[in-house]
Design an enzyme around this catalytic site. Structure first.
Site, PDB file in Angstrom:
ATOM      1  N   LYS A 118      30.227  34.264  44.529  1.00  0.00           N
ATOM      2  CA  LYS A 118      29.886  35.556  43.933  1.00  0.00           C
ATOM      3  C   LYS A 118      28.411  35.639  43.544  1.00  0.00           C
ATOM      4  CE  LYS A 118      33.820  37.705  44.183  1.00  0.00           C
ATOM      5  NZ  LYS A 118      33.980  38.786  45.186  1.00  0.00           N
ATOM      6  N   TYR A 143      34.411  30.011  43.571  1.00  0.00           N
ATOM      7  CA  TYR A 143      34.359  31.462  43.361  1.00  0.00           C
ATOM      8  C   TYR A 143      33.018  31.877  42.754  1.00  0.00           C
ATOM      9  CZ  TYR A 143      36.217  36.048  41.858  1.00  0.00           C
ATOM     10  OH  TYR A 143      36.442  37.394  41.657  1.00  0.00           O
TER      11      TYR A 143
END
Length: 310
Positions: free
Chosen positions: A169, A165
């Site tokens: 991001k 993640y």
């Protein structure tokens, strides 16, 4: 001044629940025609359910607004094409793209599987490219576009158990910068939102001590970034618990030497790391070139002691 979106067409990914739903309802209430994209999968990206996307469409239509559902995945190039294609087939154009879709697969870095790493990148980072790639040329040809990509606190600062993640991001920020640079002369802006809200992504976390953190505190920021009056591009905005802020990449002025040894790096490390007078390079119009010019200029300020602070 009332900021409205009359006659604007907005594509919002991951709009069946949480933040995306809030964005869709807000823009629709202000006159936008909305493509509500959501395959309706689980938090980990498994399965599919057309219900959430259609429920948001029904909600918008019940309030008198135009909306259409799309349940393709952003995780493939074909899915991205189909999502943007829905806007063209239904409304004949695309003015706004908000990439909000996301999944979570938590594991420590020691244990994370390659499949879980790829699955998260497919939705967050590759997913952003999969919708930006077909939408961007259309916006450039029209001379107008507003793109909002979703990063996170994890992308800025990392977090335990989410290497996939966090990497995705952080990558979003690099993509955002390039879209902003290449869109600047074409009337297309691109900014990133770093949202904090209690949605299903917070499942398993203890949120009992959190202040109010509804998606409604994030949506107005995304709304402005998606509006024709948005006056910035290539920037990153944080919206969490009512706080709205701008995040930037900053550098210390640094230290210049015509030659370095390992010992000299050690000796100068405090000055190298000194952020008391930070330096920033705005992405647009040419942060990349400004950075290089600034660094190259260090040699021109060399001091008599053999080194120079940039």
């Amino acid at each position: 001044m009332n900021l409205r979106f009359d006659d604007r067409v907005a594509v919002i990914t991951g709009a069946g629940r949480g933040l995306g739903r809030e964005y869709a309802l807000l823009l629709a209430s202000l006159g936008a025609k909305v493509v509500v994209n959501d395959p309706g999968g689980s938090l980990t990206g498994d399965g599919n359910d057309p219900g959430p996307a259609h429920a948001v469409v029904d909600e918008i239509r019940a309030a008198g607004g135009p909306a259409v559902a799309n349940t393709d995945t952003v995780g493939t190039a074909a899915g991205g094409e189909a999502i943007v294609g829905t806007a063209l087939e239904t409304y004949g154009r695309i003015d706004i793209l908000i990439h909000n879709a996301g999944i979570v697969r938590r594991a420590s870095l020691k244990d994370m599987s390659y499949d879980d790493f790829d699955a998260v990148l497919d939705v967050h980072l590759r997913g952003a490219f999969h919708v930006v790639r077909p939408a961007f040329p259309l916006m450039c040809a029209a001379g107008y576009g507003r793109i909002v990509l979703t990063s996170s606190i994890g992308g800025l600062y990392g977090n335990h158990g989410v290497a996939n993640y966090a990497a995705a991001k952080a990558g979003i920020l690099g993509l955002c910068n390039v879209v902003a640079l290449e869109g600047a002369a074409e009337g297309v802006t691109c900014n990133a939102i770093v949202p904090g809200a209690v949605t299903r992504m917070a499942e398993g976390l203890d949120t009992s001590a959190y202040p109010p953190m509804g998606a409604d505190l994030v949506a107005p920021v995304v709304g402005w970034l998606a509006h024709e009056t948005c006056s910035v591009t290539g920037e990153v905005f944080v919206a969490i618990a009512g706080r709205v802020a701008r995040a930037v990449v900053a550098e210390s002025p640094g230290v210049y030497r015509p030659e370095w040894t390992v010992e000299e790096v050690a000796g100068d490390i405090d000055a190298i790391r000194d952020l008391s007078t930070p330096v920033t390079f705005p992405v647009v119009p040419e942060g990349h070139a400004e950075h290089i010019r600034y660094s190259f200029g260090a040699a021109d300020t060399q001091s008599s002691d053999g080194r120079a602070h940039v």
